[in-house]
Design a protein around this motif. Structure first.
Motif, PDB file in Angstrom:
ATOM      1  N   SER A  32      14.894  -8.388  12.859  1.00  0.00           N
ATOM      2  CA  SER A  32      13.756  -8.954  12.139  1.00  0.00           C
ATOM      3  C   SER A  32      13.608  -8.306  10.766  1.00  0.00           C
ATOM      4  O   SER A  32      14.131  -7.227  10.509  1.00  0.00           O
ATOM      5  CB  SER A  32      12.466  -8.766  12.942  1.00  0.00           C
ATOM      6  N   ALA A  34      11.475  -6.459   7.946  1.00  0.00           N
ATOM      7  CA  ALA A  34      10.314  -5.589   7.828  1.00  0.00           C
ATOM      8  C   ALA A  34       9.938  -5.462   6.357  1.00  0.00           C
ATOM      9  O   ALA A  34      10.782  -5.165   5.513  1.00  0.00           O
ATOM     10  CB  ALA A  34      10.617  -4.208   8.411  1.00  0.00           C
ATOM     11  N   ARG A  36       7.378  -3.754   3.477  1.00  0.00           N
ATOM     12  CA  ARG A  36       6.452  -2.673   3.111  1.00  0.00           C
ATOM     13  C   ARG A  36       5.734  -3.098   1.844  1.00  0.00           C
ATOM     14  O   ARG A  36       6.363  -3.340   0.812  1.00  0.00           O
ATOM     15  CB  ARG A  36       7.222  -1.368   2.878  1.00  0.00           C
ATOM     16  N   SER A  61       4.847 -12.425  12.840  1.00  0.00           N
ATOM     17  CA  SER A  61       5.511 -11.494  13.750  1.00  0.00           C
ATOM     18  C   SER A  61       6.217 -12.240  14.871  1.00  0.00           C
ATOM     19  O   SER A  61       7.239 -11.793  15.374  1.00  0.00           O
ATOM     20  CB  SER A  61       4.523 -10.481  14.317  1.00  0.00           C
ATOM     21  N   THR A  66       7.767  -8.664  10.083  1.00  0.00           N
ATOM     22  CA  THR A  66       6.702  -7.705  10.331  1.00  0.00           C
ATOM     23  C   THR A  66       6.366  -6.964   9.047  1.00  0.00           C
ATOM     24  O   THR A  66       7.191  -6.851   8.148  1.00  0.00           O
ATOM     25  CB  THR A  66       7.122  -6.675  11.397  1.00  0.00           C
ATOM     26  N   THR A  68       5.185  -3.242   7.729  1.00  0.00           N
ATOM     27  CA  THR A  68       5.240  -1.875   8.221  1.00  0.00           C
ATOM     28  C   THR A  68       4.659  -0.920   7.186  1.00  0.00           C
ATOM     29  O   THR A  68       4.724  -1.180   5.990  1.00  0.00           O
ATOM     30  CB  THR A  68       6.688  -1.477   8.571  1.00  0.00           C
ATOM     31  N   ALA A  74      11.493  -0.265   6.494  1.00  0.00           N
ATOM     32  CA  ALA A  74      11.325  -1.479   5.690  1.00  0.00           C
ATOM     33  C   ALA A  74      12.639  -1.950   5.069  1.00  0.00           C
ATOM     34  O   ALA A  74      13.504  -1.153   4.735  1.00  0.00           O
ATOM     35  CB  ALA A  74      10.302  -1.232   4.587  1.00  0.00           C
TER      36      ALA A  74
END
Length: 173
Positions: A32, A34, A36, A61, A66, A68, A74
């Motif tokens: 997935s 990520a 930041r 999600s 996601t 983070t 990230a």
């Protein structure tokens, strides 16, 4: 609350974009995506739209995207706001903590070129003044659809067959 205030962009379009974004993240990273987020000195408008992206009806999600707080986890550093002298070092340290492949996205007019604040004493300009930026998402603020479409374009442009180094989008001068 409608997660995408643009009436010309139905929720189904945003959902399809999110699914494509998740698939591209899987293809490029094998997992997935990520993200930041770093606020480098914004008015809060981009953060409101980013919050709408985070709580889309089906949820990002669930699609494998996601957000983070840990830069070591990230893949994308998403910068909002103008690049200020006070926050330049924090953004640079965040990027330095990220493992490759890593991408930097400047989101919103302020992050692109300083927006209405360029020329102010504490404002260095856009994010490109402090970091190498891979993608610019213009708008004041950009809509959730534009944010997701931008992330999708970044991943699709850098998608590479397995065991190849991903290409980077060079910032325009």
């Amino acid at each position: 609350m409608n997660p995408d205030p643009d009436p010309a962009t139905p929720d189904s379009t945003v959902r399809v974009l999110a699914e494509r974004l998740a698939a591209s993240g899987q293809a490029l990273l094998g997992r997935s995506l990520a993200v930041r987020h770093v606020d480098a000195g914004s008015c809060g408008g981009c953060e409101i739209e980013l919050a709408a992206v985070r709580v889309l009806r089906d949820g990002l999600s669930r699609s494998g995207i996601t957000f983070t707080d840990d830069p070591r986890a990230a893949d994308v550093l998403l910068i909002t706001g103008v690049a200020t002298t006070n926050l330049a070092e924090a953004a640079q340290r965040t990027l330095a903590a990220m493992a490759p492949p890593r991408f930097v996205v400047a989101m919103g007019d302020c992050a692109v070129d300083g927006g209405v604040f360029k020329g102010s004493a504490p404002v260095l300009g856009g994010a490109e003044r402090i970091l190498p930026v891979d993608l610019l998402i213009a708008g004041c603020p950009p809509t959730p659809r534009q944010i997701i479409a931008g992330l999708l374009a970044l991943l699709e442009a850098n998608a590479a067959p397995v065991r190849r180094t991903p290409r980077r989008i060079e910032p325009k001068a």
